[in-house]
Enzyme design. Structure first.
Site, PDB file in Angstrom:
ATOM      1  N   ALA A  35       0.834  -1.210   0.000  1.00 17.97           N
ATOM      2  CA  ALA A  35       0.000   0.000   0.000  1.00 17.97           C
ATOM      3  C   ALA A  35       0.866   1.257   0.000  1.00 17.97           C
ATOM      4  O   ALA A  35       0.541   2.249  -0.664  1.00 17.97           O
ATOM      5  CB  ALA A  35      -0.917  -0.002   1.214  1.00 17.97           C
ATOM      6  N   GLU A 114      26.557 -19.888 -11.657  1.00 16.53           N
ATOM      7  CA  GLU A 114      25.363 -19.111 -11.318  1.00 16.53           C
ATOM      8  C   GLU A 114      24.113 -19.975 -11.366  1.00 16.53           C
ATOM      9  O   GLU A 114      24.179 -21.157 -11.727  1.00 16.53           O
ATOM     10  CB  GLU A 114      25.240 -17.905 -12.254  1.00 16.53           C
ATOM     11  CG  GLU A 114      25.324 -18.243 -13.712  1.00 16.53           C
ATOM     12  CD  GLU A 114      25.678 -17.034 -14.589  1.00 16.53           C
ATOM     13  OE1 GLU A 114      25.043 -16.876 -15.627  1.00 16.53           O
ATOM     14  OE2 GLU A 114      26.582 -16.257 -14.216  1.00 16.53           O
ATOM     15  N   LYS A 116      20.498 -21.428 -12.585  1.00 12.77           N
ATOM     16  CA  LYS A 116      19.766 -21.569 -13.845  1.00 12.77           C
ATOM     17  C   LYS A 116      18.297 -21.248 -13.559  1.00 12.77           C
ATOM     18  O   LYS A 116      17.580 -22.036 -12.953  1.00 12.77           O
ATOM     19  CB  LYS A 116      19.907 -22.978 -14.413  1.00 12.77           C
ATOM     20  CG  LYS A 116      19.238 -23.105 -15.768  1.00 12.77           C
ATOM     21  CD  LYS A 116      19.600 -24.384 -16.470  1.00 12.77           C
ATOM     22  CE  LYS A 116      19.138 -24.391 -17.920  1.00 12.77           C
ATOM     23  NZ  LYS A 116      17.759 -24.014 -18.140  1.00 12.77           N
TER      24      LYS A 116
END
Ligand code: IVH
Length: 673
Positions: A35, A114, A116
């Site tokens: 909000a 890294e 996937k």
């Protein structure tokens, strides 16, 4: 408002909104409620309406979508978007590393490793730092122009940040993956359900469906996310010569880059990373289906080149699939410790999440109706991490004509007592209480559990026999067991019997917290039991407390308080407690400690690596006894990270976030002091 005040305010709002986008989508740490975010957004919108000259194409307000398209234009990729070869086993990874080493004639290779991401590959084009076009992968040479939709993806920079980085390229392609966070996926499906629309089967399908909307206003509503994993064509700038340098540059340009990337050496570094990410996988806020290994040096990448449609310098090491298809042969009903009836699917054996699964939970009757599961159906079974396998959905196209609907029994399948369902609950429960052997068995297993009384060796098979032979009816009976009773059980030798008696005797020395937890009171978990023990200090004080008094305990509400009062009001529960005390179950009683005076009340600790002096569990218990909370992951709410030997990503994360890191010695002196 004067124009220059408005200009400053607009700039500040944009920076603030972009910062929250990054916190939400990259760091998974929303700092403000939705909000409040919406309020910032509306303020910016209204200033831009009032001062149209301040509106720019890269304003976050431009991410709301525009007029629907008739079709997506086709775009020829300037450099093809290739795919990766997959490895499914350690051997395949070793073979990949050998091929690379041989081709390069070196003994060890440095790799960038890294995640996937399990989403959709995207190519983003920036001219003079401004986002001009985004395309899907398509067949690898031609994709679809989804620029307008991508503009609505909040964490994707509409303009590259040049601040500290110096020159921007004249023309650059950034490659990465569009995906949907699990919580956004859950929200989207809840909304689809509420609207009577079809639910998406997984976050990847939801991301694909959302990105391929001709009306970009729909995409804007879907909260997509993006992670960059590489650079395609680049003109007008010399890029770093290593993959990890390029990733760092992408991050500086403003792209979300997953925090879990590393640089490692040799095949062992690859396999360690695979294992570590496998452990973290279930706790990540988005789906990954493996890890990717890339030769770090770009010149070496070039030397290795490509075979067919995949690079020789990179490989994807896939995790076992978390979903698989099988036949639902039947539905049985299991009775739990608190009498809850859980429908369980009996399945044709299927390999999923790395193990063979033959049973999967269906949760409760409402879930069966909601998913419209019938006996004989072909179903998708899901097993993520250590989570209990579940039936995720039905493949309706394969429903046989004779598929049968499931009917919840009206009597407990174990003891025959009738079953009841409270208005506000999803579960039907057996009303037999401890008269029901199934509930008794579960109650005993809970009592003996590692985190309760910790009776080593008292597993399901033994409990089953002890209850069926009427040797043990309540936890107190365990302490009456003798050698001859145990020797009369199947497959019980003298040595095992002695070990078990020893473990039972050993369990008599416990803590008040463990004892309260072991009683198996509904709604009273380990943390509540601990808070109760600390607050009251003695069992008699706890037994004497009424609902109001119980609610004075930290985090205890009316439901938990009422559960406790109801439990202690039952004469047979009081009898069991008395018998246990008479059999010699003891703990140290202490003065009650109001929650606020504990030294670490409200402090959040994360433990990582191996400690020499204590096990993780012991360290956790010590901290909790001092009022601390121990969490499994590092966030900016963490107060201390305790780093033992071989600490990995949690330590790195703590350093990135500037959180206090304690060595084992510092930690010990802190808790001892
Ligand atoms: S690199 C030339 N890195 O996996 C290599 N791809 O099977 C280009 N993917 O189409 C891909 N995470 O959509 C790369 N860290 C990552 C990735 C990744 C996910 C996807 C990508 C690609 C597919 C290849």
């Amino acid at each position: 408002m004067a124009i220059d005040t408005a200009t400053t305010r607009v700039a500040r709002l944009r920076a603030e909104i972009e910062r929250h986008n990054r916190l939400y989508y990259e760091l998974d740490e929303p700092a403000i409620p939705d909000a409040e975010y919406d309020q910032l957004f509306r303020e910016l919108q209204s200033l831009e309406t009032q001062y149209p000259e301040l509106l720019t194409l890269d304003s976050p307000t431009q991410r709301v979508g525009g007029a629907p398209l008739k079709y997506f234009a086709e775009v020829q990729h300037r450099t093809p978007m290739l795919s990766l070869n997959n490895a499914f086993s350690e051997e395949e990874v070793r073979a990949f590393d050998s091929r690379v080493r041989e081709a390069l004639g070196v003994v060890e290779v440095e790799y960038a490793v890294e995640l996937k991401f399990d989403g959709l590959a995207i190519n983003l084009r920036y001219r003079d730092g401004v986002f001009v076009q985004g395309t899907t992968r398509g067949d690898g040479s031609t994709g679809e122009d989804v620029t307008e939709n991508l503009r609505t993806v909040r964490p994707l920079p509409l303009r590259l940040h040049d601040g500290a980085v110096g020159d921007l390229p004249a023309d650059v392609e950034v490659r990465g993956e569009v995906l949907m966070f699990n919580r956004d996926f859950d929200q989207l499906n809840a909304q689809q359900r509420a609207n009577g629309d079809k639910e998406f089967v997984n976050p990847r399908n939801a991301a694909a469906g959302s990105l391929r909307q001709l009306d970009s206003r729909i995409t804007a509503d879907r909260h997509l996310s993006f992670f960059a994993y590489g650079v395609g064509l680049c003109e007008g700038l010399a890029l770093p010569r290593q993959h990890d340098g390029q990733m760092a540059l992408l991050q500086q340009w403003g792209f979300p880059v997953a925090l879990q990337r590393r640089v490692v050496s040799g095949v062992d570094g690859l396999l360690d990373y695979y294992r570590e990410m496998g452990e973290q996988r279930a706790a990540l806020p988005f789906a990954i289906d493996g890890v990717v290994y890339k030769v770090n040096d770009m010149a070496l990448q070039q030397r290795l080149g490509f075979v067919a449609r995949a690079p020789r310098f990179a490989i994807a090491h896939k995790f076992p699939a978390e979903e698989a298809m099988t036949i639902l042969l039947d539905i049985d009903v299991q009775v739990g410790r608190t009498g809850a009836l859980t429908p369980v699917a009996r399945l044709a054996p299927v390999f999923v999440g790395g193990v063979t699964v033959t049973n999967a939970t269906l949760h409760n009757e409402d879930e069966i109706r909601r998913k419209d599961v019938r006996i004989g159906d072909t179903v998708i079974v899901r097993r993520a991490g250590d989570v209990i396998p579940e039936v995720a959905r039905v493949v309706l196209e394969r429903r046989p004509a004779d598929a049968r609907e499931f009917v919840m029994p009206t009597r407990c399948p174990v003891c025959g007592s009738h079953v009841a369902r409270a208005d506000d609950e999803a579960a039907w429960r057996c009303t037999g209480g401890l008269f029901c052997p199934a509930q008794r068995k579960q109650a005993l297993l809970h009592f003996a559990g590692r985190r309760a009384m910790n009776i080593d060796g008292l597993g399901d098979k033994l409990v089953e026999q002890l209850v069926d032979a009427n040797r043990v009816n309540t936890p107190a009976d365990l302490y009456e067991l003798g050698m001859s009773a145990l020797l009369s059980l199947e497959r019980m030798g003298e040595k095992s019997a002695l070990n078990l008696l020893d473990a039972i005797a050993h369990s008599k020395h416990t803590t008040l917290a463990r004892f309260i937890f072991a009683l198996g009171i509904r709604n009273v978990g380990e943390a509540t039991a601990r808070d109760m023990a600390r607050h009251f200090g003695s069992l008699d004080k706890l037994l004497a407390a009424d609902v109001a008094r119980l609610q004075q305990v930290h985090d205890v509400g009316p439901v938990v308080a009422q559960s406790m009062v109801d439990f202690f009001a039952e004469a047979h529960n009081r009898d069991v407690i008395e018998q246990l005390r008479r059999s010699g179950v003891v703990w140290d009683e202490h003065e009650a400690q109001p929650d606020s005076i504990l030294p670490f009340t409200g402090k959040i600790f994360v433990l990582t690596g191996t400690l020499a002096a204590l096990s993780r569990q012991q360290a956790k218990e010590r901290l909790e006894a001092l009022g601390a909370k121990v969490s499994g992951s590092v966030s900016k709410k963490t107060d201390y990270v305790v780093a033992g030997l071989e600490s990995g990503s949690k330590l790195e994360r703590a350093q990135q976030l500037g959180i206090a890191v304690l060595s084992e010695d510092e930690f010990l002196s802190l808790i001892e002091g």
